[in-house]
Motif scaffolding. Sequence first.
Motif, PDB file in Angstrom:
ATOM      1  N   HIS A 129      41.022  36.344  32.185  1.00 46.55           N
ATOM      2  CA  HIS A 129      41.621  36.313  33.446  1.00 46.55           C
ATOM      3  C   HIS A 129      43.056  35.472  33.386  1.00 46.55           C
ATOM      4  O   HIS A 129      43.145  34.707  34.254  1.00 46.55           O
ATOM      5  N   ARG A 149      45.505  45.447  38.424  1.00 44.75           N
ATOM      6  CA  ARG A 149      44.562  46.698  38.023  1.00 44.75           C
ATOM      7  C   ARG A 149      44.934  47.837  38.861  1.00 44.75           C
ATOM      8  O   ARG A 149      44.859  48.969  38.187  1.00 44.75           O
ATOM      9  N   CYS A 167      51.246  35.891  40.503  1.00 48.15           N
ATOM     10  CA  CYS A 167      49.838  35.289  40.859  1.00 48.15           C
ATOM     11  C   CYS A 167      50.046  34.108  41.566  1.00 48.15           C
ATOM     12  O   CYS A 167      51.122  33.378  41.606  1.00 48.15           O
ATOM     13  N   TRP A 169      42.053  40.481  30.330  1.00 49.16           N
ATOM     14  CA  TRP A 169      41.037  40.709  31.581  1.00 49.16           C
ATOM     15  C   TRP A 169      39.802  39.942  31.452  1.00 49.16           C
ATOM     16  O   TRP A 169      39.030  39.638  32.494  1.00 49.16           O
ATOM     17  N   ASP A 211      44.501  34.617  39.818  1.00 38.41           N
ATOM     18  CA  ASP A 211      43.280  34.453  40.601  1.00 38.41           C
ATOM     19  C   ASP A 211      42.945  36.024  40.766  1.00 38.41           C
ATOM     20  O   ASP A 211      43.442  37.145  40.286  1.00 38.41           O
ATOM     21  N   GLN A 212      41.673  36.029  41.449  1.00 36.22           N
ATOM     22  CA  GLN A 212      40.957  37.509  41.492  1.00 36.22           C
ATOM     23  C   GLN A 212      41.854  38.113  42.352  1.00 36.22           C
ATOM     24  O   GLN A 212      41.928  39.663  41.966  1.00 36.22           O
ATOM     25  N   ASN A 213      42.490  38.058  43.598  1.00 37.08           N
ATOM     26  CA  ASN A 213      43.226  38.722  44.304  1.00 37.08           C
ATOM     27  C   ASN A 213      44.298  39.320  43.307  1.00 37.08           C
ATOM     28  O   ASN A 213      44.703  40.810  43.755  1.00 37.08           O
ATOM     29  N   LEU A 226      44.481  39.885  40.293  1.00 34.61           N
ATOM     30  CA  LEU A 226      43.863  40.515  39.317  1.00 34.61           C
ATOM     31  C   LEU A 226      43.692  42.255  39.831  1.00 34.61           C
ATOM     32  O   LEU A 226      44.032  43.106  39.107  1.00 34.61           O
ATOM     33  N   LYS A 227      43.421  42.130  41.137  1.00 32.59           N
ATOM     34  CA  LYS A 227      43.143  43.405  41.704  1.00 32.59           C
ATOM     35  C   LYS A 227      44.353  44.164  41.875  1.00 32.59           C
ATOM     36  O   LYS A 227      44.489  45.489  41.554  1.00 32.59           O
TER      37      LYS A 227
END
Length: 382
Positions: A59, A40, A89, A56, A32-34, A36-37
């Motif tokens: 995803h 990173r 995740c 990346w 999920d995007q959160n 991934l942040k």
Amino acid sequence: MQITKPTFYNEFSCIAGSCPDTCCAGWQIMIDQNSLKKYRHCKGAFRNRLLNDIDWKEHSFRQYQKRCAFLNEDNLCDIYSEAGKDMLCDTCRKYPRHIEEFEGLRELSLSLSCPEAARIFLSHKEKIIFRTVEKETPEETYDDFDYFLFTALMDTRDYLFSVIQDRSVPCALRRRKLLACGHDFQLCLDQNELFQWETIRTRHQNSAFGDSFQKKIFKWKDAEKSSDNLRKSIWKTIIPQMEILRSGWHDYLRDTLTPLYTSCDTEQQYQNVCLEFETFYPDWKIQEEQLLLYWIYTYFCGAIYDEQIFAKVKMAVVCTFMIHELAVGTWLLQQKQFSFPDLVSICYRFSRELEHSDQNLNKLEELLDWEEIFSLGNLLEI
């Protein structure tokens, strides 16, 4: 927001290193995007590994020999052990908890693909109950959400639950009732006569499993076709079309099903073998009920998005049939020995090949909808 879940939902707790398998192999784990942040911007010695072993662009976590890059030799997660559980995740944190989303409703379940979840689910011998509670959450709206159809689906599913859990009649008759209801409901929708469904459902309730219903079923059955050939054709139609998630899956199917089909030259021999298995392993009668309930609860109301009502009922019947075939084949392969852990193993292996792949789920529904082998008459014959 309403939240629905089975009463055993909160019984699950990951058994980690004691698990007979791993949920980190054989399928692509999306991030999920959160998360991934977080990955990173991670600091410390683990940062380089995160940066290198995440795809990346896709995803997702990279895989090596179909195993997640962070799955170590002990089948444990290095992200969990090195960075802490808060760095997992959404997919890894929630699995095997499964969510079906509808406007104003979330339905929670435990995925059969997890050995521990399968054990919990299949060990319940009482009738499974689902509870719904209200939870304060921001309002959500879905474009073109058909509340009329969704209400009909929910009411019909409640009726299908009552059919599945009616232990006063043989499960074979319950399966036929499911198929008849699914067929009639789909016909109403296809003919744009959904307003008729309450009347038809009432007719099904009134006819129950009595003589009039059984006479109607007899007329629908395709008696000219061999049940033995139909059963083999189901496997031959589905399996070659499926994406293989784990190596050795086809070998496992061949080795398990061969003893069943080579020992049964006639329909009577097949029925005798099945009767002998179910006499040896009487818990199957309840576990068959639970499996039918699992597929209907998890997928039936998803027809709100694609209107494939009958295909989802067929899925429940066909998937339960396939698990039964694997169970009888395993019993024969093991010199007529079989236990509860054997069924758990069959169920989670089968579920992983099907439910861990959107491609496989979509393909199965397509085959059930279009292929003649899955006609109402054929499935009633089986």
